[in-house]
Design a protein around this motif. Structure first.
Motif, mmCIF file in Angstrom:
data_model
loop_
_atom_site.group_PDB
_atom_site.id
_atom_site.type_symbol
_atom_site.label_atom_id
_atom_site.label_comp_id
_atom_site.label_asym_id
_atom_site.label_seq_id
_atom_site.Cartn_x
_atom_site.Cartn_y
_atom_site.Cartn_z
ATOM 1 N N ASP A 1 -16.879 8.344 15.286
ATOM 2 C CA ASP A 1 -17.924 8.811 15.663
ATOM 3 C C ASP A 1 -17.938 9.984 16.784
ATOM 4 O OD1 ASP A 1 -16.986 7.144 17.567
ATOM 5 O OD2 ASP A 1 -18.897 6.008 18.307
ATOM 6 N N ILE A 2 -16.759 10.868 16.587
ATOM 7 C CA ILE A 2 -16.554 11.989 17.489
ATOM 8 C C ILE A 2 -17.780 12.605 17.877
ATOM 9 C CG2 ILE A 2 -16.070 13.503 15.613
ATOM 10 C CD1 ILE A 2 -14.384 13.142 19.081
ATOM 11 N N ASP A 3 -18.645 12.667 17.006
ATOM 12 C CA ASP A 3 -19.858 13.282 17.157
ATOM 13 C C ASP A 3 -20.504 12.928 18.717
ATOM 14 O OD1 ASP A 3 -20.369 11.305 15.507
ATOM 15 O OD2 ASP A 3 -22.404 11.991 15.066
ATOM 16 N N LYS A 4 -20.599 11.593 18.548
ATOM 17 C CA LYS A 4 -21.307 10.911 19.649
ATOM 18 C C LYS A 4 -20.547 11.148 21.034
ATOM 19 C CE LYS A 4 -23.483 7.330 16.933
ATOM 20 N NZ LYS A 4 -23.625 5.809 16.490
ATOM 21 N N ILE A 5 -19.440 11.006 20.931
ATOM 22 C CA ILE A 5 -18.507 11.369 22.103
ATOM 23 C C ILE A 5 -18.708 12.832 22.690
ATOM 24 C CG2 ILE A 5 -16.112 11.730 23.020
ATOM 25 C CD1 ILE A 5 -15.202 9.383 21.263
ATOM 26 N N LEU A 6 -18.910 13.719 22.009
ATOM 27 C CA LEU A 6 -19.009 15.027 22.502
ATOM 28 C C LEU A 6 -20.305 15.508 22.990
ATOM 29 C CD1 LEU A 6 -17.307 16.927 19.314
ATOM 30 C CD2 LEU A 6 -16.497 16.786 21.532
ATOM 31 N N ARG A 7 -21.335 14.601 22.235
ATOM 32 C CA ARG A 7 -22.676 14.652 22.837
ATOM 33 C C ARG A 7 -23.262 13.697 23.991
ATOM 34 N NH1 ARG A 7 -25.532 17.597 19.076
ATOM 35 N NH2 ARG A 7 -24.552 17.678 17.072
ATOM 36 N N ASN A 8 -22.079 12.937 24.257
ATOM 37 C CA ASN A 8 -22.307 12.025 25.472
ATOM 38 C C ASN A 8 -22.479 12.888 26.862
ATOM 39 O OD1 ASN A 8 -21.457 10.245 27.886
ATOM 40 N ND2 ASN A 8 -21.752 8.775 26.324
ATOM 41 N N ARG A 9 -23.338 12.238 27.853
ATOM 42 C CA ARG A 9 -23.784 13.004 28.936
ATOM 43 C C ARG A 9 -22.444 13.087 29.914
ATOM 44 N NH1 ARG A 9 -24.370 9.595 33.394
ATOM 45 N NH2 ARG A 9 -23.673 7.357 33.105
ATOM 46 N N LEU A 10 -21.463 12.365 29.604
ATOM 47 C CA LEU A 10 -20.295 12.531 30.501
ATOM 48 C C LEU A 10 -19.236 13.623 29.943
ATOM 49 C CD1 LEU A 10 -19.615 8.987 31.271
ATOM 50 C CD2 LEU A 10 -20.642 10.420 32.377
#
Length: 393
Positions: free
Chosen positions: A204-213
């Motif tokens: 889920d690298i896409d979710k990491i990159l889109r995370n607010r942090l």
């Protein structure tokens, strides 16, 4: 997720899920009683801004268990589950962190009970492996996880720390270009160039990159390069989740801090960076997904790190006082040891005693061959790099 499950052990200790409404005050006391550093001389204090599970909230699936004696909390453990690529297979791994048992209740088996209950939670959410990180000199932790619970050491990362000089911008090489990538571009590069060469690459690298942090991803390249050397990294801002503070440190570090701040302007004339005050609360930028290709990529990695330094130094709030990156500590000429030589860091602030341990969770019949596979991967040479998920920091 946090729920209402609880179980009584020996009629004395109760293991249950953390309840924010009833446990938050006692959890603060548990944390303070268990503060530790990476060696005997250094003590790090963590300010979680009133949120004991701040370190796992950004994971796709997480829980926190507490140990209770009477109405008193005496221990806790946290865990998260995520999908990753591990030795060319898509698996689900559970990450164990934040194991705490207050000093007066240690050596009563509470720590091992907490870990086993968390492992049961992992299995109930289809995790194939459990893994954790500790220090090489933490005899109690190694005795529990390796000696009692059957974990195996599989990587020895190094944590590299570089101080940020507020207001002190570093001059970047004029022949290097740096560009911020869009999330789609970054995801594509990670999946095409990083996923096949690293362990624990998150599906889920896409979710990491889109995370607010996640502050963003940058790529560096030579403006007139026909060879094709390039490097990339992403930045995670921990200061929005928790702060650290050094409460105890070697005298030499304290003196160096005072001297470098007192003579900061003079030292800067000789290219020596002053040390930030880490005895007051501070956050940090965590660099993840550091990747480089091409014969001249080492200079590009350094330029990216200096670019991130300038970002942190230019922040008016000054929340991030250090930049942290974790790479594999191998010495066999692999990619991570190459990166370790290119990434700017202060040896005094860094440490090379991190240790990752792993354990298969399911029985051989349920694993459909993953059990034998796990034995093979623990014997075999690891891949050339290690992807450290910023959500695990």
């Amino acid at each position: 997720m946090v729920g209402q499950w609880e179980e009584e052990v020996d009629g004395e200790v109760v293991i249950r899920c953390y309840d924010d409404r009833r446990d938050i005050i006692q959890m603060d006391r548990v944390e303070k009683s268990c503060e530790i550093g990476h060696d005997a001389q250094t003590l790090l204090s963590t300010d979680s801004f009133g949120d004991p599970i701040c370190r796992i909230r950004n994971s796709p699936l997480f829980t926190m268990l507490v140990a209770e004696v009477g109405n008193k909390l005496v221990g806790s453990i946290q865990g998260s589950v995520k999908p990753v690529e591990f030795h060319d297979k898509s698996v689900r791994v559970g990450y164990v962190l934040g194991l705490r048992v207050v000093p007066q209740y240690r050596r009563r088996g509470i720590g091992s009970i907490l870990v086993r209950k968390l492992e049961e939670w992992f299995v109930s959410h289809n995790a194939d492996y459990a893994y954790m990180a500790t220090q090489k000199d933490n005899e109690a932790s190694l005795g529990l996880f390796i000696g009692t619970l059957g974990y195996n050491v599989f990587r020895n990362p190094a944590i590299l720390v570089n101080p940020v000089n507020p207001g002190g911008s570093l001059k970047l090489p004029s022949d290097i270009g740096i560009r911020m990538l869009k999330v789609k571009e970054a995801e594509s590069l990670y999946r095409r160039h990083v996923a096949a060469t690293t362990e624990f690459f998150p599906d889920d690298i896409d979710k990491i990159l889109r995370n607010r942090l996640s502050v963003g991803t940058w790529v560096a390249y030579y403006k007139n390069d026909n060879i094709g050397s390039w490097a990339m990294l992403s930045v995670w801002d921990s200061s929005k989740v928790f702060n650290l503070r050094i409460k105890k440190a070697p005298l030499s570090y304290l003196l160096l801090t005072k001297v470098s701040n007192l003579f900061g302007k003079i030292l800067s004339l000789f290219g020596i960076r002053s040390l930030p005050d880490l005895f007051t609360p501070f956050g940090f930028y965590f660099l993840y997904g550091v990747h480089a290709e091409g014969p001249l990529s080492g200079k590009l990695v350094r330029a990216l790190c200096e670019h991130v330094h300038n970002m942190a130094a230019a922040d008016d709030a000054g929340a991030c006082k250090v930049i942290v990156v974790e790479v594999d500590g191998g010495s066999n000429g692999d990619d991570d040891s190459f990166l370790g030589r290119c990434i700017p860091h202060w040896k005094m602030l860094s440490c090379d005693d991190d240790m990752w341990c792993i354990k298969p969770l399911k029985c051989e019949e349920e694993m459909n061959g993953l059990s034998e596979f796990s034995k093979m991967c623990l014997r075999s040479k690891p891949r050339s790099s290690l992807f450290v998920d910023p959500r695990d920091v």
